[in-house]
Write an enzyme that holds these catalytic residues in place. Structure first.
Site, short mmCIF file in Angstrom:
data_model
loop_
_atom_site.label_atom_id
_atom_site.label_comp_id
_atom_site.label_asym_id
_atom_site.label_seq_id
_atom_site.Cartn_x
_atom_site.Cartn_y
_atom_site.Cartn_z
N ARG A 1 -1.66 -6.16 -2.90
CA ARG A 1 -2.52 -6.99 -3.75
C ARG A 1 -2.52 -8.45 -3.28
O ARG A 1 -3.55 -9.11 -3.28
CB ARG A 1 -2.08 -6.94 -5.22
CG ARG A 1 -2.43 -5.66 -5.89
CD ARG A 1 -3.94 -5.59 -6.10
NE ARG A 1 -4.24 -4.39 -6.83
CZ ARG A 1 -5.16 -3.50 -6.50
NH1 ARG A 1 -5.91 -3.69 -5.45
NH2 ARG A 1 -5.35 -2.44 -7.23
N GLU B 1 -4.62 -8.47 -0.33
CA GLU B 1 -6.01 -8.32 -0.77
C GLU B 1 -6.58 -9.65 -1.29
O GLU B 1 -7.75 -9.96 -1.07
CB GLU B 1 -6.08 -7.25 -1.86
CG GLU B 1 -7.48 -6.88 -2.30
CD GLU B 1 -7.46 -5.77 -3.33
OE1 GLU B 1 -8.33 -4.89 -3.22
OE2 GLU B 1 -6.60 -5.79 -4.24
N SER C 1 0.52 -26.14 5.83
CA SER C 1 1.76 -25.73 6.49
C SER C 1 2.43 -24.58 5.74
O SER C 1 2.44 -24.56 4.51
CB SER C 1 2.72 -26.90 6.57
OG SER C 1 3.95 -26.51 7.17
#
Length: 154
Positions: free
Chosen positions: A100, A103, A126
């Site tokens: 997830r 995703e 960064s």
């Protein structure tokens, strides 16, 4: 309270010390939040040490050895090298929560990039000069929400 443990069979690239750290954590029923408070670190950074994804300072080693009842010399030897970041997760990830997060970057990565570029100009955030935290919010209906903050130097 739930305590995160380790199934080493699910993590082919973890350093050998990870199992000892997780075993001691489970024996003492300590959360990453409790360990982090003891060693003076953020709980995500503390967990990253356990997974071999963050460098432990000499002070971290001393405090972890003290809290977890692990030999200081053993921990110092095992945690003295440099982390081998990024190898612990296969791509794409199969573990549902990690998938997830992956995703989110797949679906919103370019949107984040566009908004960040508009706000800061050309550049990158960064991942070295970086901090993160996880918080829990409960809404008016009693539903729990995960709040993950990513803070990186531009």
């Amino acid at each position: 309270m739930s305590i995160a443990t380790l199934d080493a069979s699910q993590h082919a690239y973890l350093p050998a010390v990870s199992q000892a750290l997780f075993d001691a954590k489970a024996r003492q029923q300590l959360s990453f939040e409790q360990i982090a408070k003891h060693i003076g670190r953020n709980e995500v950074a503390t967990a990253a040490i356990f997974y071999g994804q963050a460098k432990a300072s000499a002070e971290d080693v001393h405090n972890l050895a003290d809290l977890l009842g692990i030999s200081h010399d053993h921990l110092a030897r095992q945690l003295s090298g440099f982390p081998d970041r990024g190898r612990s997760v296969e791509m794409p990830p199969k573990e549902p929560l990690i998938y997830r997060l992956y995703e989110i970057v797949q679906n919103y990565g370019y949107a984040y990039k566009a908004v960040l570029n508009e706000k800061f100009g050309d550049g990158i955030m960064s991942a070295v000069s970086f901090s993160t935290k996880v918080e829990k919010e409960t809404d008016d209906q009693g539903s729990d929400w995960a709040v993950i903050t990513l803070r990186g130097k531009w």
